[in-house]
Write an enzyme that holds these catalytic residues in place. Structure first.
Site, PDB file in Angstrom:
ATOM      1  N   GLU A   1      -7.561   1.409   8.056  1.00 20.86           N
ATOM      2  CA  GLU A   1      -6.393   2.271   7.980  1.00 20.86           C
ATOM      3  C   GLU A   1      -6.192   3.040   9.234  1.00 20.86           C
ATOM      4  OE1 GLU A   1      -3.824   3.115   6.649  1.00 20.86           O
ATOM      5  OE2 GLU A   1      -3.820   2.493   4.700  1.00 20.86           O
TER       6      GLU A   1
ATOM      7  N   GLU B   1       0.892  -1.351   0.043  1.00 21.42           N
ATOM      8  CA  GLU B   1       0.031   0.148   0.031  1.00 21.42           C
ATOM      9  C   GLU B   1       0.851   1.123  -0.011  1.00 21.42           C
ATOM     10  OE1 GLU B   1      -2.546   3.471   1.972  1.00 21.42           O
ATOM     11  OE2 GLU B   1      -0.402   2.576   2.423  1.00 21.42           O
TER      12      GLU B   1
END
Length: 850
Positions: A234, A207
């Site tokens: 997240e 990511e």
């Protein structure tokens, strides 16, 4: 004298309203900071059922972030995390199979280790950027009832295993990995649980290299086509309740409302979608390539540690993992149950169709459609007009007074911000104190500006200004909602209690026309102050730390404006109150607030902006140029706080000698020295220091021939005016390589739409550990009338073994950069008393004509 009297003095009025002014923020702060009790046991002692265990989640986060360490894509540690994760899901599958054998439940757990390569365009910060990745991995688990029908429609959960360059990533995003693993355990161990719709757990492994792992899954995995919705987990902080900051379907918001402690608003959704935060998550790839709706959820409190070395388990607040884990588990259970909305969320949705207002308020979660909002806000506006009709004759002056108050409350803090930054040289003095320090500095001067503006309108009647406040709030609510902006709810939440208070004032509390009871202010202020605090604190919790990585922007003015605007929402009746106390008392209030403002400025001028837990971000590159054979130290900051040039000069004097002064350089698309951080590099203010080579007289560079750009299948067609070739980039020992070049590209293997002009191109690479070659197919137009001598490529890469402190254990393999970094890091810690967090990276770069 009764509280019904309109003639209480300033002092007694403030004392009487003190309960409202204190109680509402306290309730809001308790709501914002409430977290559940962390659980250590895997099973609830009372029910005997499995439960989310914060201890287990943090154990996963600690192993990834500290035992393995910095998991930057392409490093050895990244490969270790991949191997560990495969072991975890294999054990989970074996456990799942044991449960099925012992209970006969309808349950199937499947795993994949996906490995692949690809390319994608990644525009960011107004820059056009292309990504190419090679052999990156994803670990995928699908839990279903084992039937084809049960696997037809799936919910996707995503968290990323990798960490960014300067951070061990305990919160970002190891805690989310732990939460997903623990949710899997609880679901499999829950007697009788079987999902009507499959849930896919994606542990994506790239990511931070600009969402390569999520792109790989979305475009190449065999079960990606079954995904109907996504929940992305997240972190941009380490404390507080996780925030729902992006939602793209009404059905998913409705599902989120069933969590134990929902925390999110349409306002956060609107702010994030506006692009103001300059942030992004894997959610972008799922939305673009899977074309599905979902929820983006993140821990955001104390984001001072975001992408910093201190993103460690010890700095994660107790209860954070428990809260997020329980909410995520509830979402999974709700969306995989029979009758859930998952099968109805077909691919091809358009997230812009979500016309829904939603917000959490204390322990409740409210949702209503835009059409309902227009009816509600329209009715409120009509009611406000009817209720204020007796004072319509003075509304022009009343509205001008209110608007002048709003302007004054914004201009005054911004004036102080300019003085702090440019006159006193003490910009960002509030940074280390956090959002409360920012409120303390700019809150009183915002009140000063609002009150002082009313001296011009002191003859205006109190009730006229009160009515004008109500009408403007109602008008803003209805008008903004007509534009289909859900954040109009903030004005509605302000106006509703004010209209109720005015009704009670006119028909219950007072008998004389035009009279205003002090109770009216209490009734009309409590909910706006409560809701305003609920909005202000989380917003500033994000924006105050954000100013430490926005570059040389007017951070003081950004924060001053935020405090004043959010403060106006929290205290909408301040301007009418100024007309209640009389001109003499108003002057007295202005003088007192002026004194408080001066005292605040003096106090903050004596403060340092950074401390050991609110650190300055320093970006340091040791660059070996294999073309010129020069070595330079490149240093940059990402904030506008004072003192940076002096720090750079001190570093130059300590590590480069008197012969090498620091030189400020221009940051633009042609500053290839910082291409490793492109396009974030646009935020940086860089300096360049030449390093003496005498001390390294015996150093023989291993990079002169190792890092190379060559062309194969090179064909020039003069008749067509084109050249086609495959660029081969070899980079053994280097990761995150970047090439930049100018050309009119007609065709390449990055996408089907290269710019139809001669332009600057940046291509960034990320690969699994051990992959040291990548290629780029190009067809370019030959410049008219120019020779065909070749294209100049700037290239740069990070030394895999020269990132401090991530590679401290193998520092000898890092050569001159690591030797310097070890000394520089210790010097910075002593010289700045721990107030600087430096990202120290060894780079190799140069130019090649191909």
């Amino acid at each position: 004298m009764s509280l019904l009297s309109p003639r209480w003095g300033l002092g007694r009025s403030l004392v009487a309203l003190g309960g409202v002014l204190v109680l509402a923020p306290l309730i809001a702060l308790r709501t914002i900071h409430y977290l559940p009790e962390p659980q250590t046991a895997l099973t609830d002692a009372l029910t005997g059922l499995p439960q989310i265990s914060e201890a287990r989640i943090l154990g996963v986060a600690k192993y990834l972030s500290e035992d393995i360490g910095y998991r930057t894509v392409g490093t050895y540690e990244h490969a270790l995390a991949d191997k560990w994760m495969v072991g975890q899901v294999e054990e989970a599958k074996r456990h799942c199979e044991r449960v099925v054998r012992e209970t006969g439940r309808k349950l199937e757990c499947e795993i994949w280790r996906q490995q692949g390569s690809g390319t994608h365009r990644f525009d960011m910060m107004g820059k056009r950027l292309y990504k190419t990745y090679h052999n990156v991995t994803n670990i995928v688990v699908r839990v279903s009832d084992g039937t084809a029908e049960g696997k037809k429609h799936a919910l996707l959960l995503n968290a990323h295993l990798d960490s960014t360059l300067p951070s061990p990533g305990a919160a970002d995003d190891a805690i989310s990995v732990g939460i997903m693993l623990d949710c899997m355990r609880v679901l499999v161990d829950t007697p009788g649980w079987s999902p009507a719709h499959a849930v896919i757990f994606l542990f994506n492994h790239a990511e931070e290299s600009l969402q390569d792992g999520s792109h790989l899954f979305s475009t190449q995995h065999e079960v990606a086509h079954t995904v109907r919705a996504v929940i992305n987990l997240e972190a941009a902080g380490t404390t507080g309740r996780e925030l729902l900051f992006q939602a793209t379907s009404e059905e998913m918001v409705e599902a989120y409302s069933h969590t134990p402690r929902p925390f999110g608003t349409i306002m956060a959704n609107d702010v994030f979608n506006s692009g103001v935060l300059l942030s992004d998550t894997d959610f972008r790839q799922f939305e673009e390539y899977l074309d599905v709706p979902g929820l983006d959820i993140a821990i955001v409190g104390n984001s001072y540690l975001y992408h910093m070395r201190k993103d460690l388990v010890e700095n994660i607040e107790a209860g954070v993992a428990q809260n997020m884990g329980e909410n995520v588990l509830a979402l999974i259970r709700h969306l995989t149950a029979p009758g859930s909305a998952i099968p109805t969320l077909k691919a091809g949705f358009e997230h812009k169709r979500m016309h829904l207002v939603f917000f959490g308020y204390l322990s409740h979660f409210f949702m209503y459609s835009f059409s309902t909002a227009k009816i509600m806000y329209g009715a409120l506006l009509a009611g406000s007009l009817a209720l204020t009709r007796p004072v319509w004759h003075g509304q022009r002056r009343g509205m001008v007074a209110v608007l002048a108050g709003l302007v004054g409350s914004v201009l005054a803090p911004n004036g102080l911000a300019l003085v702090m930054h440019y006159v006193l040289g003490k910009g960002m003095s509030w940074f280390a104190g956090g959002h409360f320090a920012a409120i303390a500095l700019y809150g009183p001067v915002a009140l000063l500006g609002g009150f002082a503006s009313q001296l011009i309108f002191s003859a205006t009647d109190e009730k006229t200004v009160f009515a004008a406040t109500l009408l403007l709030q109602s008008l803003f609510a209805f008008g903004v909602q007509l534009l289909n902006i859900g954040s109009a709810a903030v004005f509605f939440i302000d106006a509703l209690p004010i209209v109720v208070a005015l009704f009670v004032n006119d028909f219950v509390l007072t008998t004389r026309k035009g009279e205003m009871s002090l109770w009216t202010y209490a009734l009309g202020s409590f909910l706006p102050l409560l809701s305003g605090t609920l909005i202000m604190v989380p917003t500033l919790e994000v924006f105050v730390p954000l100013t430490g990585r926005l570059g040389d922007v007017p951070a003081d003015n950004i924060v001053a404006s935020g405090v004043s605007v959010l403060g106006a929402l929290a205290l909408p009746l301040v301007i009418p109150f100024a007309h209640r106390v009389g001109r003499k008392s108003l002057w007295r209030l202005v003088l007192v607030l002026s004194g408080v403002t001066l005292l605040n400025a003096w106090i903050h001028a004596r403060k340092e902006p950074f401390d050991d837990m609110h650190q300055k971000r320093l970006f340091v590159l040791y660059l070996e140029n294999v073309t010129t054979h020069e070595h330079h130290l490149h240093i940059a900051a990402a904030d506008g706080a004072p003192g940076f040039p002096a720090l750079v000069e001190d570093i130059a004097g300590a590590f480069a000698g008197s012969q090498s002064a620091a030189r400020a350089v221009v940051m633009n698309d042609y500053n290839a020295d910082w291409d490793a951080l492109y396009p974030f590099s646009a935020f940086l203010s860089p300096y360049k220091i030449a390093l003496p080579l005498a001390a390294d007289a015996g150093y023989v560079s291993p990079w002169t021939t190792a890092f190379s750009l060559t062309a194969v299948n090179d064909v020039t067609d003069l008749a067509a005016g084109t050249r086609s070739f495959t660029l081969v980039v070899a980079h053994p020992g280097l990761i995150w390589t970047v090439i930049a070049f100018d050309a009119h590209v007609l065709k390449w293997n990055l996408d089907d739409n290269p710019p139809a002009e001669h332009a600057r191109h940046h291509v960034k690479e990320a690969s699994f550990y051990g992959v040291d070659t990548w290629t780029l197919d190009l067809v370019v137009r030959l410049p008219a009338g120019a020779d065909t001598g070749g294209i100049l490529f700037n290239f740069i890469g990070l030394q895999e073994n020269a990132m401090w402190p991530g590679k401290k254990a193998v520092k000898a393999a890092g050569g001159p950069p690591m030797a310097l970094f070890e000394r520089l890091d210790a010097w910075l810690d002593e010289h700045t008393r721990g107030t600087v967090d430096a990202m120290l990276m060894g780079c190799v770069g140069g130019v090649a004509v191909v």
